[in-house]
Design a protein around this motif. Structure first.
Motif, short mmCIF file in Angstrom:
data_model
loop_
_atom_site.label_atom_id
_atom_site.label_comp_id
_atom_site.label_asym_id
_atom_site.label_seq_id
_atom_site.Cartn_x
_atom_site.Cartn_y
_atom_site.Cartn_z
N ARG A 1 0.80 -1.24 0.00
CA ARG A 1 0.00 0.00 0.00
C ARG A 1 0.84 1.28 0.00
NH1 ARG A 1 -4.18 -2.28 -2.00
NH2 ARG A 1 -5.27 -3.70 -0.66
N ARG A 2 2.10 1.20 -0.36
CA ARG A 2 2.93 2.40 -0.48
C ARG A 2 2.59 3.11 -1.78
NH1 ARG A 2 9.09 1.36 -0.06
NH2 ARG A 2 9.05 3.60 -0.36
N LEU A 3 2.77 4.42 -1.79
CA LEU A 3 2.59 5.20 -3.01
C LEU A 3 3.94 5.31 -3.70
CD1 LEU A 3 0.23 8.02 -1.74
CD2 LEU A 3 -0.38 5.99 -3.05
N VAL A 4 3.95 5.02 -4.98
CA VAL A 4 5.19 5.05 -5.75
C VAL A 4 4.93 5.83 -7.04
CG1 VAL A 4 4.68 2.80 -6.76
CG2 VAL A 4 7.01 3.61 -6.73
N PRO A 5 5.88 6.69 -7.46
CA PRO A 5 5.70 7.39 -8.73
C PRO A 5 5.57 6.39 -9.88
CG PRO A 5 7.48 8.38 -7.47
CD PRO A 5 7.10 7.12 -6.76
N LYS A 6 4.63 6.64 -10.75
CA LYS A 6 4.32 5.71 -11.84
C LYS A 6 5.54 5.44 -12.71
CE LYS A 6 0.76 4.97 -15.35
NZ LYS A 6 -0.43 5.58 -15.96
N LYS A 7 6.36 6.46 -12.96
CA LYS A 7 7.54 6.29 -13.80
C LYS A 7 8.62 5.43 -13.14
CE LYS A 7 7.13 10.46 -16.55
NZ LYS A 7 7.75 11.73 -16.92
N GLN A 8 8.62 5.35 -11.81
CA GLN A 8 9.63 4.58 -11.11
C GLN A 8 9.13 3.20 -10.68
OE1 GLN A 8 10.85 6.96 -7.80
NE2 GLN A 8 11.71 8.58 -9.08
N ALA A 9 7.85 2.96 -10.84
CA ALA A 9 7.26 1.71 -10.36
C ALA A 9 7.62 0.53 -11.25
CB ALA A 9 5.75 1.86 -10.30
N LEU A 10 7.65 -0.63 -10.63
CA LEU A 10 7.78 -1.88 -11.37
C LEU A 10 6.39 -2.29 -11.82
CD1 LEU A 10 10.22 -3.72 -8.97
CD2 LEU A 10 10.78 -2.56 -11.10
N ILE A 11 6.26 -2.71 -13.05
CA ILE A 11 4.95 -2.96 -13.65
C ILE A 11 4.72 -4.45 -13.85
CG2 ILE A 11 3.51 -2.53 -15.68
CD1 ILE A 11 5.05 0.09 -16.03
N LEU A 12 3.49 -4.87 -13.61
CA LEU A 12 3.08 -6.24 -13.89
C LEU A 12 1.72 -6.18 -14.56
CD1 LEU A 12 3.48 -9.35 -13.55
CD2 LEU A 12 2.19 -9.11 -11.43
N HIS A 13 1.63 -6.76 -15.74
CA HIS A 13 0.35 -6.86 -16.44
C HIS A 13 -0.23 -8.23 -16.09
CE1 HIS A 13 1.18 -3.25 -18.73
NE2 HIS A 13 2.39 -3.73 -18.97
N HIS A 14 -1.43 -8.22 -15.54
CA HIS A 14 -2.03 -9.47 -15.08
C HIS A 14 -3.52 -9.47 -15.41
CE1 HIS A 14 -2.50 -13.01 -12.56
NE2 HIS A 14 -3.52 -12.43 -11.96
N ILE A 15 -3.95 -10.38 -16.23
CA ILE A 15 -5.34 -10.56 -16.63
C ILE A 15 -5.98 -9.24 -17.06
CG2 ILE A 15 -7.58 -11.57 -16.01
CD1 ILE A 15 -6.19 -13.17 -13.87
N GLY A 16 -5.33 -8.57 -17.98
CA GLY A 16 -5.88 -7.34 -18.53
C GLY A 16 -5.76 -6.11 -17.64
N ALA A 17 -5.14 -6.25 -16.48
CA ALA A 17 -4.97 -5.11 -15.57
C ALA A 17 -3.47 -4.83 -15.40
CB ALA A 17 -5.60 -5.39 -14.22
N THR A 18 -3.14 -3.60 -15.16
CA THR A 18 -1.76 -3.21 -14.92
C THR A 18 -1.61 -2.88 -13.45
OG1 THR A 18 -1.62 -2.30 -17.14
CG2 THR A 18 0.06 -1.60 -15.58
N HIS A 19 -0.62 -3.49 -12.81
CA HIS A 19 -0.34 -3.26 -11.39
C HIS A 19 1.04 -2.63 -11.26
CE1 HIS A 19 -3.82 -5.71 -10.34
NE2 HIS A 19 -3.41 -6.57 -11.27
N TYR A 20 1.17 -1.71 -10.30
CA TYR A 20 2.42 -0.99 -10.08
C TYR A 20 2.95 -1.34 -8.69
CZ TYR A 20 0.71 1.58 -14.09
OH TYR A 20 0.25 1.91 -15.33
#
Length: 91
Positions: free
Chosen positions: A54-73
């Motif tokens: 539940r930490r807030l992370v800048p979108k440009k610095q976040a690690l991304i995972l695409h899972h079942i049509g959704a993007t998670h940061y």
């Protein structure tokens, strides 16, 4: 009687001061009004919430995972692995 006249004169002076201040604000631009909008930069990044910690992370610095049509940061590789493990356990 002197006190009443003194209070009335004070009220008139105060009203004149407020009127002058009100009128001068409309005619003299403030610093905020004179700023060039060309020099200001739009917000280029937004904060995304990590679904694990539940930490807030800048979108440009976040690690991304695409899972079942959704993007998670994610804020870290650890949180991304935990998320993947939880999804595998549910499946």
């Amino acid at each position: 009687m002197f006190v009443v006249r003194l209070l009335a004169a004070g009220a008139l002076v105060y009203a004149g001061f407020r009127l002058r201040k009100y009128l001068s604000n409309d005619t003299v631009p403030t610093q905020h009004q004179t700023e060039d909008t060309e020099d200001t930069q739009p917000v280029e990044d937004v904060l995304m919430e990590d679904p694990v910690c539940r930490r807030l992370v800048p979108k440009k610095q976040a690690l991304i995972l695409h899972h079942i049509g959704a993007t998670h940061y994610f804020c870290s590789e650890h949180c991304r692995r935990l998320f993947q493990q939880q999804r595998e356990e549910r499946a």
